[in-house]
Motif scaffolding. Structure first.
Motif, mmCIF file in Angstrom:
data_model
loop_
_atom_site.group_PDB
_atom_site.id
_atom_site.type_symbol
_atom_site.label_atom_id
_atom_site.label_comp_id
_atom_site.label_asym_id
_atom_site.label_seq_id
_atom_site.Cartn_x
_atom_site.Cartn_y
_atom_site.Cartn_z
ATOM 1 N N THR A 158 6.312 -3.144 -26.881
ATOM 2 C CA THR A 158 6.309 -4.349 -27.724
ATOM 3 C C THR A 158 7.322 -5.366 -27.216
ATOM 4 N N VAL A 159 8.539 -4.893 -26.905
ATOM 5 C CA VAL A 159 9.579 -5.793 -26.377
ATOM 6 C C VAL A 159 9.122 -6.419 -25.069
ATOM 7 N N LEU A 160 8.508 -5.576 -24.186
ATOM 8 C CA LEU A 160 8.035 -6.093 -22.906
ATOM 9 C C LEU A 160 6.972 -7.171 -23.104
ATOM 10 N N LEU A 194 8.571 4.343 -27.106
ATOM 11 C CA LEU A 194 7.607 3.779 -26.158
ATOM 12 C C LEU A 194 6.910 2.553 -26.747
ATOM 13 N N VAL A 195 6.518 2.642 -28.026
ATOM 14 C CA VAL A 195 5.884 1.494 -28.673
ATOM 15 C C VAL A 195 6.846 0.322 -28.741
ATOM 16 N N ILE A 205 7.273 -11.078 -22.131
ATOM 17 C CA ILE A 205 6.312 -11.782 -21.263
ATOM 18 C C ILE A 205 5.746 -12.994 -21.974
ATOM 19 N N LEU A 206 5.393 -12.822 -23.267
ATOM 20 C CA LEU A 206 4.880 -13.934 -24.047
ATOM 21 C C LEU A 206 5.906 -15.050 -24.154
ATOM 22 N N ALA A 207 7.190 -14.686 -24.373
ATOM 23 C CA ALA A 207 8.257 -15.693 -24.482
ATOM 24 C C ALA A 207 8.426 -16.442 -23.166
ATOM 25 N N ILE A 208 8.325 -15.699 -22.035
ATOM 26 C CA ILE A 208 8.460 -16.344 -20.720
ATOM 27 C C ILE A 208 7.324 -17.332 -20.498
#
Length: 527
Positions: free
Chosen positions: A501-503, A496-497, A507-510
């Motif tokens: 984290t990936v999500l 879950l972490v 979002i940050l990369a987008i």
């Protein structure tokens, strides 16, 4: 119809009301000393119900007789007993306690205890290896076609033998190889479950919770680095697929737990844990004539009884003299089970005995106070008969047992280091003349007796249940088969972490991509 016909008819009717019981074949692997007292009581009841019993015993056994009408014994040759070693431990323990509470005293007591326990386990591992190497003995055990193994898991050979013989396992238990049995089988948050030896209740402040975790660390250390490795070699050599003690305990079908929640603090438990606290208790029988005469001679003042159990040969002489002098000042009559040199200060009101009918004296209406060391049997018998306790804990679980009475207002603790004529007399006087102690203990007695089924009947039912159904796997949790990281869902938490984290990173990369693209677009328009 003649007299003979009436007798036959009556017999048939009587038989029809009795529950049919097919006698089982039980292999018992007990622990010696005071633990044997509990196991023998259970054996007596099983024998009375028609079951055939075989008992594994050491050639150096203290209390387990080789010849008995209750069972057939299987004697294992052990070259060295631990009785002398245990006596030395008791003396060192009492000496350390009298030096006063300090980190050094705690270290000495803990070191002595761990040394004694390691010695006991090593002796029994050697004995178990001899059993497994004796092909004739193993064949006789297999040919006997036992229905189950009944053992006390304070030492582990019984559970290994059950695994080796592939038999259902019933535990007569409170203590396992590394402390309170609950910690091996049930969720045990140290935030409100006191670790044995900590001296805490279920209401701990922050500092106590820190200390409680440290005490739990000692238990883990004991199991991982002292007890566990002692059995690992024999597991690897004789048990197919290997094993470890804790997993074998968790595989047990039924835990007959020698406690209950009248006595103990509430805590999580499991379906196959059956509480039989006080199963050894019975209504009092009449006293021998001479003892009854002595008790009645106390008149309205009543009687005080004192015993420090079966394992203490003698208190330090100065302590015994101080206690005897305090008793001599009291108007009550005193019955004192005392070993060793007779105290020089003994009074005319005190009867010194080598043995006493403890249960019958506790059930006598003249008994006002029970001065005891805090062993589980004595504490539960005091609860059953409603007699308040002045406790002088010496070792093992005794302080924790007495603490449970003190917390409920049914007893008072006097540390051995603090025992002198004044403190002892004051403690007895407090129990005698403050009504709340007796009232609280009698309340516990009423709660203990208010059960739909007596603890001994429960114990026998579940032993026979395991025999009828060849085990009780439906009551066992699958938790013991899980690795520790799965049990605590650390793998799920990690997933879950990782996903979150990936999500977030996506979002940050987008956003960064969109921002960069927007900057490039603005620059193009400006040019």
């Amino acid at each position: 119809m003649g007299a003979g016909g009436i007798f036959v008819l009556f017999s048939v009717c009587l038989i029809s009301f009795l529950t049919p019981c097919d006698g089982g074949n039980i292999l018992v692997f007990p622990v010696d000393g005071s633990h044997w007292i509990n196991m023998k009581i259970l054996i007596e009841e099983l024998h009375a119900r028609g079951h055939s019993i075989s008992v594994m015993r050491a050639s150096t056994s203290w209390y387990i007789a080789e010849e008995s009408p209750l069972y057939t014994s299987i004697t294992m040759e052990i070259n060295e007993g631990i009785e002398d070693f245990f006596d030395a431990y008791v003396k060192e323990n009492m000496k350390a306690q009298r030096e006063g509470a300090s980190a050094l005293t705690f270290f000495k007591i803990t070191k002595n205890f761990l040394s004694m326990i390691s010695k006991a386990h090593s002796l029994w591992v050697d004995a178990l290896a001899q059993i497994f190497d004796d092909e004739q003995l193993v064949k006789s055990l297999v040919d006997a076609r036992y229905d189950l193994v009944l053992t006390d898991p304070a030492i582990a050979p019984g559970i290994l033998l059950a695994k080796y013989l592939k038999l259902p396992l019933v535990l007569n238990v409170r203590w396992i190889t590394s402390g309170d049995g609950h910690f091996a089988i049930a969720p045990s948050p140290t935030s409100y479950i006191p670790v044995p030896g900590s001296g805490f209740t279920d209401k701990m402040n922050f500092i106590q919770r820190v200390k409680n975790i440290l005490f739990y660390g000692i238990i883990v250390f004991q199991q991982k680095f002292m007890v566990g490795p002692t059995y690992d070699a024999i597991c690897d050599k004789y048990i197919e697929g290997g094993c470890d003690v804790i997993s074998l305990l968790q595989e047990a079908d039924i835990w007959l737990f020698r406690s209950d929640f009248v006595f103990d603090f509430p805590r999580p438990t499991m379906p196959n844990v059956i509480y039989i606290g006080g199963f050894q208790c019975k209504p009092a029988k009449p006293l021998p004539a001479d003892l009854e005469e002595f008790v009645q001679s106390a008149g309205e003042h009543g009687v005080i009884i004192m015993t420090l159990g079966t394992l203490v040969n003698a208190l330090p002489k100065d302590v015994a003299d101080e206690i005897a002098a305090a008793f001599a000042k009291m108007p009550q009559k005193v019955i004192w089970k005392h070993k060793g040199e007779r105290p020089s200060t003994i009074g005319n009101n005190t009867l010194i005995v080598d043995w006493m009918p403890q249960k019958d004296l506790l059930g006598h209406p003249q008994t006002k106070v029970f001065v005891a060391h805090g062993g589980t049997n004595g504490v539960q018998e005091a609860i059953f008969h409603g007699v308040p306790v002045l406790g002088i804990p010496l070792f093992f679980d005794q302080y924790d047992n007495l603490l449970r009475l003190q917390e409920r207002g049914a007893g008072k603790i006097l540390q051995l280091a603090d025992v002198n004529g004044h403190s002892f007399e004051e403690g007895v006087h407090d129990i005698l003349h403050r009504d709340s102690y007796r009232q609280n203990m009698q309340r516990l007695s009423r709660l203990h007796r208010d059960q739909p089924m007596g603890p001994m009947d429960q114990a026998i039912f579940w032993v026979e249940y395991v025999m009828r159904h060849k085990g009780a796997p439906l009551l066992r949790t699958s938790a013991y088969k899980m690795p520790w990281y799965s049990y605590y869902s650390l793998d799920v938490l990690l997933l879950l972490v990782t996903a979150v984290t990936v999500l977030l990173l996506s979002i940050l990369a987008i956003f960064r991509f969109l921002c960069c693209k927007a900057r490039r677009t603005n620059k193009t328009k400006l040019h």
